[in-house]
Motif scaffolding. Sequence first.
Motif, PDB file in Angstrom:
ATOM      1  N   LEU A  13      10.623 -15.570 -30.744  1.00  0.00           N
ATOM      2  CA  LEU A  13      11.768 -15.103 -29.949  1.00  0.00           C
ATOM      3  C   LEU A  13      11.799 -13.592 -29.753  1.00  0.00           C
ATOM      4  N   GLY A  14      10.779 -12.872 -30.228  1.00  0.00           N
ATOM      5  CA  GLY A  14      10.789 -11.421 -30.078  1.00  0.00           C
ATOM      6  C   GLY A  14      10.265 -10.993 -28.720  1.00  0.00           C
ATOM      7  N   GLY A  15      10.934 -10.046 -28.084  1.00  0.00           N
ATOM      8  CA  GLY A  15      10.447  -9.496 -26.819  1.00  0.00           C
ATOM      9  C   GLY A  15      11.326  -9.870 -25.644  1.00  0.00           C
ATOM     10  N   ASP A  16      11.267  -9.026 -24.616  1.00  0.00           N
ATOM     11  CA  ASP A  16      12.127  -9.211 -23.445  1.00  0.00           C
ATOM     12  C   ASP A  16      11.856 -10.538 -22.758  1.00  0.00           C
ATOM     13  N   ASP A  17      10.601 -10.984 -22.773  1.00  0.00           N
ATOM     14  CA  ASP A  17      10.235 -12.183 -22.029  1.00  0.00           C
ATOM     15  C   ASP A  17       9.873 -13.338 -22.958  1.00  0.00           C
ATOM     16  N   ALA A  18      10.420 -13.279 -24.179  1.00  0.00           N
ATOM     17  CA  ALA A  18      10.224 -14.376 -25.124  1.00  0.00           C
ATOM     18  C   ALA A  18      11.091 -15.553 -24.681  1.00  0.00           C
ATOM     19  N   PRO A  19      10.690 -16.792 -25.000  1.00  0.00           N
ATOM     20  CA  PRO A  19       9.456 -17.118 -25.719  1.00  0.00           C
ATOM     21  C   PRO A  19       8.211 -17.271 -24.819  1.00  0.00           C
ATOM     22  N   ALA A  20       8.398 -17.284 -23.492  1.00  0.00           N
ATOM     23  CA  ALA A  20       7.274 -17.649 -22.615  1.00  0.00           C
ATOM     24  C   ALA A  20       6.014 -16.806 -22.869  1.00  0.00           C
ATOM     25  N   VAL A  21       6.145 -15.472 -22.835  1.00  0.00           N
ATOM     26  CA  VAL A  21       4.935 -14.653 -22.981  1.00  0.00           C
ATOM     27  C   VAL A  21       4.392 -14.710 -24.407  1.00  0.00           C
ATOM     28  N   VAL A  22       5.277 -14.942 -25.380  1.00  0.00           N
ATOM     29  CA  VAL A  22       4.794 -15.029 -26.764  1.00  0.00           C
ATOM     30  C   VAL A  22       3.944 -16.294 -26.932  1.00  0.00           C
ATOM     31  N   VAL A  23       4.432 -17.391 -26.371  1.00  0.00           N
ATOM     32  CA  VAL A  23       3.677 -18.649 -26.419  1.00  0.00           C
ATOM     33  C   VAL A  23       2.327 -18.467 -25.730  1.00  0.00           C
ATOM     34  N   ASP A  24       2.361 -17.880 -24.549  1.00  0.00           N
ATOM     35  CA  ASP A  24       1.135 -17.644 -23.790  1.00  0.00           C
ATOM     36  C   ASP A  24       0.168 -16.748 -24.567  1.00  0.00           C
ATOM     37  N   GLY A  25       0.716 -15.680 -25.147  1.00  0.00           N
ATOM     38  CA  GLY A  25      -0.116 -14.753 -25.924  1.00  0.00           C
ATOM     39  C   GLY A  25      -0.713 -15.407 -27.159  1.00  0.00           C
ATOM     40  N   PRO A  77      21.408 -12.180 -26.369  1.00  0.00           N
ATOM     41  CA  PRO A  77      20.375 -11.190 -26.027  1.00  0.00           C
ATOM     42  C   PRO A  77      19.143 -11.399 -26.908  1.00  0.00           C
ATOM     43  N   SER A  78      18.015 -11.072 -26.333  1.00  0.00           N
ATOM     44  CA  SER A  78      16.744 -11.257 -27.033  1.00  0.00           C
ATOM     45  C   SER A  78      16.763 -10.633 -28.430  1.00  0.00           C
ATOM     46  N   ALA A  79      17.338  -9.424 -28.547  1.00  0.00           N
ATOM     47  CA  ALA A  79      17.330  -8.736 -29.841  1.00  0.00           C
ATOM     48  C   ALA A  79      18.048  -9.556 -30.909  1.00  0.00           C
ATOM     49  N   ALA A  80      19.197 -10.129 -30.542  1.00  0.00           N
ATOM     50  CA  ALA A  80      19.978 -10.896 -31.517  1.00  0.00           C
ATOM     51  C   ALA A  80      19.236 -12.172 -31.892  1.00  0.00           C
ATOM     52  N   ARG A  81      18.619 -12.829 -30.894  1.00  0.00           N
ATOM     53  CA  ARG A  81      17.904 -14.069 -31.172  1.00  0.00           C
ATOM     54  C   ARG A  81      16.729 -13.812 -32.114  1.00  0.00           C
ATOM     55  N   SER A  82      16.076 -12.671 -31.923  1.00  0.00           N
ATOM     56  CA  SER A  82      14.861 -12.392 -32.678  1.00  0.00           C
ATOM     57  C   SER A  82      15.130 -11.998 -34.131  1.00  0.00           C
ATOM     58  N   GLU A  83      16.341 -11.521 -34.426  1.00  0.00           N
ATOM     59  CA  GLU A  83      16.571 -11.000 -35.773  1.00  0.00           C
ATOM     60  C   GLU A  83      16.335 -12.044 -36.851  1.00  0.00           C
ATOM     61  N   SER A  84      16.799 -13.274 -36.606  1.00  0.00           N
ATOM     62  CA  SER A  84      16.618 -14.303 -37.626  1.00  0.00           C
ATOM     63  C   SER A  84      15.159 -14.762 -37.693  1.00  0.00           C
ATOM     64  N   THR A  85      14.469 -14.770 -36.553  1.00  0.00           N
ATOM     65  CA  THR A  85      13.067 -15.198 -36.581  1.00  0.00           C
ATOM     66  C   THR A  85      12.184 -14.147 -37.249  1.00  0.00           C
ATOM     67  N   VAL A  86      12.468 -12.872 -37.013  1.00  0.00           N
ATOM     68  CA  VAL A  86      11.628 -11.853 -37.644  1.00  0.00           C
ATOM     69  C   VAL A  86      11.855 -11.843 -39.158  1.00  0.00           C
ATOM     70  N   ARG A  87      13.095 -12.103 -39.568  1.00  0.00           N
ATOM     71  CA  ARG A  87      13.353 -12.176 -41.011  1.00  0.00           C
ATOM     72  C   ARG A  87      12.600 -13.360 -41.628  1.00  0.00           C
ATOM     73  N   ALA A  88      12.583 -14.474 -40.900  1.00  0.00           N
ATOM     74  CA  ALA A  88      11.856 -15.651 -41.410  1.00  0.00           C
ATOM     75  C   ALA A  88      10.348 -15.372 -41.456  1.00  0.00           C
ATOM     76  N   ALA A  89       9.843 -14.621 -40.491  1.00  0.00           N
ATOM     77  CA  ALA A  89       8.419 -14.273 -40.484  1.00  0.00           C
ATOM     78  C   ALA A  89       8.092 -13.356 -41.666  1.00  0.00           C
ATOM     79  N   VAL A  90       8.990 -12.414 -41.956  1.00  0.00           N
ATOM     80  CA  VAL A  90       8.807 -11.532 -43.112  1.00  0.00           C
ATOM     81  C   VAL A  90       8.773 -12.362 -44.402  1.00  0.00           C
TER      82      VAL A  90
END
Lengths: 328, 328
Positions: A13-25, A77-90
């Motif tokens: 969920l990190g990034g302005d165009d998540a999740p599409a570009v993250v999945v693609d990447g 917003p992307s930033a709020a969505r990503s906060e929990s996922t980045v913590r889980a990744a950490v």
Amino acid sequence: MEPGTARIAVDLLGGDDAPAVVVDGALRAMRADPDLHLLLVGPTEVADALIAALDPAERARITVRPVRSAVGMADHPSAARSESTVRAAVTAVRDGTADALVSAGATGATVTAAVLGLGRWPEIRQPALVATLPAVAGPVVLLDVGGSLEPRPATLARHAVLGAAYAAVAHSVVAPRVGLLSVGTEAGKGDRVRRATDPLLAVEPLPCGARYVGLVEGYDVALGARADVVVTDGFTGNVLLKAIEGAYAMAGGPPVGGGAPRAAALLGVAGTVVVCHGSARADDVASGIALAAHLWRRRATELVSALLDGDAATDRTDRSTDTEVRTS
Amino acid sequence: MEPGTARIAVDLLGGDDAPAVVVDGALRAMRADPDLHLLLVGPTEVADALIAALDPAERARITVRPVRSAVGMADHPSAARSESTVRAAVTAVRDGTADALVSAGATGATVTAAVLGLGRWPEIRQPALVATLPAVAGPVVLLDVGGSLEPRPATLARHAVLGAAYAAVAHSVVAPRVGLLSVGTEAGKGDRVRRATDPLLAVEPLPCGARYVGLVEGYDVALGARADVVVTDGFTGNVLLKAIEGAYAMAGGPPVGGGAPRAAALLGVAGTVVVCHGSARADDVASGIALAAHLWRRRATELVSALLDGDAATDRTDRSTDTEVRTS
């Protein structure tokens, strides 16, 4: 690419165009690196979409870590969505489920999550974001590019040590030349922070046979003629890196060897963390994942940290011991 | 090129490769512009070398102002040699012998000589060096690029006004978009100076129908997509401009329309002053002379100053009057 399995946690969920570009990447990264395993951190339905695009052999290289609180947050917003996922990744890196993590979410949130979840190295008050630019004579390591916007001179001096160790470990630069970015090369040029940092760097013991070459200028970041490591504050480094990217776009494309990187390594925390640009495209995410795998395979975090410990343990008044420790 | 005689004082001893490249640059500028008159400030023997290379019609467009103290200083560093010549060039502008001056000598010495010899405009504590970069949508005015390394927020706000007026007057930009350089575009991004300046700019009356578009990033300096005027401190602007120049060199040459400028206008002093890069080549000196002539023919200094006066005289609580003054 070095051999060896690398298990990379990816913040879906990190990034302005998540999740599409993250999945693609992530897909691109997997196909380019047969020894890559991914831990996808985010909503199950997003991970499923990626998995569906893979053949069975590739599917075996994927694990999903669903993050419940991210579900149903599509309107946030992307930033709020990503906060929990980045913590889980950490958490995945801390508990050993993943070897490294990659996020294109808000840099501040990733740095905070990494510092809290993984811990800072001793003697590192401010972790640094490190970007590597391809230049004529070899890579140029630029730091900081956004981690600490207003570092004290002592922090810049520590970052010089980090950058020298990183250039040697991650990019095999022999005896890195370290420069301090300023508005001219003569001693005394620059603002108060630069004028206070220059004398500190002149006496700072640097690892890996690195030497301080004094003040360098903006040209040197893109061209690399005078330094392999360029030290600056995170504000200047960030706008500089983006200006170089803009200039390459103006000039019709990046030079042979690659343009300005859109992924940076976070140095100073006890784990391998790569931050991608918020507006990362799929190729940028794939590059970020490749960088994380490269750093893990090189044991970069561990080695850079050990070089700092050696440096910290050195009695700086005893230069013969110092040299011994630095070149060991 | 606009018509009209322009008499430009040229500091023959300014720059790392003076006087050779200055003489060469002055020659190129003369041949490109039939209405250009030059006042050569420096040792007579250097001026004589230039004059000897000209045909009689061109010679009529040259005057020499010998600087005695510069004679016999061949062994002194360039900066020391240029100090007396740049002061003499400033005097020539002050006494009306020349319309503008160009120096590739040390920026600090030129700014000091100009401030002392010509005086600052009212309300301008810190003059700004202004560089114009060619971008996709038109020119981008970047300031400051080295005049004040550590400006206060109020100075940055004044520079925004200067930049907007300069974009309109010098480059005919209609209703310039003014951005504040930072590390992201969301409000609140940046260091303390940026966070303090952003709200000031949001309420700062800007001349020429200019409007503040908020925070911009490094890309915007080279690409110009989001702003016509980019405001930053002189430290960041200087390293940024040189980084873009380095990037163009890495990319195999500047883009169509021109690369990073190596001449900048000094705004905030009562006279037309152009500063060339210390390592200016002949083409750069010629560009600097052409810029000085352009600014003089546009009455840029006078008009920008008048726009500031209008702004300063405006009661900022009375927006209707403000608008009237700004668009007049």
